[in-house]
Scaffold this active site. Structure first.
Site, PDB file in Angstrom:
ATOM      1  CE1 TYR A   1     -52.202 -11.750  61.018  1.00 55.86           C
ATOM      2  CE2 TYR A   1     -52.546 -10.011  59.403  1.00 55.86           C
ATOM      3  CZ  TYR A   1     -53.045 -10.865  60.375  1.00 55.86           C
ATOM      4  OH  TYR A   1     -54.371 -10.839  60.690  1.00 55.86           O
TER       5      TYR A   1
ATOM      6  CE  LYS B   1     -57.882 -10.942  60.199  1.00 58.63           C
ATOM      7  NZ  LYS B   1     -59.195 -11.319  60.796  1.00 58.63           N
TER       8      LYS B   1
END
Length: 257
Positions: free
Chosen positions: A158, A165
């Site tokens: 990720y 995020k």
């Protein structure tokens, strides 16, 4: 899916439809099934042929381009909202981007430009949309964005999107606090892994999907319709006293160490 809330008369702007499998499309369908009126966007002319038939099938009242990296397009979008409806009840921000070379490499090797681009598109654009939506939400409203639990835990592959995020989630809390006195709520929805076009940019994402399906407590991955059901509840009057949350819809994945 049976409509569990009544969104009749509410007007919502959906940002981020890429195709029929995207999270934004799944949410828009549930919004419409619950009675809401929808306006939607497409990224650019290259994306338009994929988005237009989806928007038509969803009954979107209008469809306009919005690339947040292009000067003036976000401003033009909200002028269109004002011209078409005069006000806005809810907004779904479901866009994210990072340059491939920065996303698929180590975060410590990410370039300053790539990091800034990811933050601008994936996080700051939500703040700009909140600012432009504020004067249109005459009777309050709800702002939604989409996150992922890689913001809280290190998720293999990720990479750069983890801290981006995390920033988005923090921004959501501040938006909720600042706009709360006007009756405007804000939430970040955190779905489990879903096979979308956006997710395809994450290295070895198929492996992540397979591991998640085998490990989550419910032993089933979520769908875009599941995300849409939560989104519809959050923008409904039933959730009028809930704000500033990061809410998982991930078959229990967030419970696992």
């Amino acid at each position: 899916m049976k409509a569990l809330v009544d969104l009749s008369g509410k007007r919502g702007l959906v940002i981020g439809i890429a195709n029929e499998h995207s999270i934004a499309a799944g949410c828009a369908k549930v919004f419409r099934d619950c009675g809401a009126r929808i306006g939607a966007t497409y990224l650019n002319e290259k994306a338009r042929p994929f988005v237009e038939p989806v928007a038509d099938a969803l009954g979107a009242e209008w469809l306009v381009p919005c690339d947040v990296r292009e000067s003036g397009q976000t401003e033009a979008l909200f002028k269109r909202v004002e011209r078409e409806w005069g006000e806005l009840d809810f907004l779904l921000h479901s866009i994210a981007f990072a340059p491939k070379e920065d996303l698929q490499g180590r975060i410590v090797d990410s370039s300053a430009k790539g990091f800034a681009t990811a933050m601008d598109v994936s996080c700051h654009s939500f703040l700009e949309m909140a600012r432009r939506a504020e004067p249109l939400m005459h009777n309050g409203g709800c702002l939604l964005t989409v996150t992922f639990y890689g913001s809280e835990r290190v998720v293999e592959h990720y990479n750069l999107m983890g801290p981006v995020k995390a920033a988005l989630e923090s921004a959501t809390r501040y938006v909720a606090a600042e706009l709360g006195p006007k009756g405007i709520r804000a939430h970040a929805i955190s779905p489990g892994p879903i096979a979308t076009r956006a997710a395809s940019g994450i290295d070895r994402f198929d492996e992540m999907l397979n591991r998640a399906a085998a490990a989550v407590p419910e032993r089933q991955l979520v769908t875009v319709a599941d995300v849409g059901a939560l989104a519809a509840f959050l923008v409904s009057d039933a959730a009028r006293r809930i704000t500033g949350t990061v809410i998982p819809v991930d078959s229990g994945q967030h419970l696992l160490a």
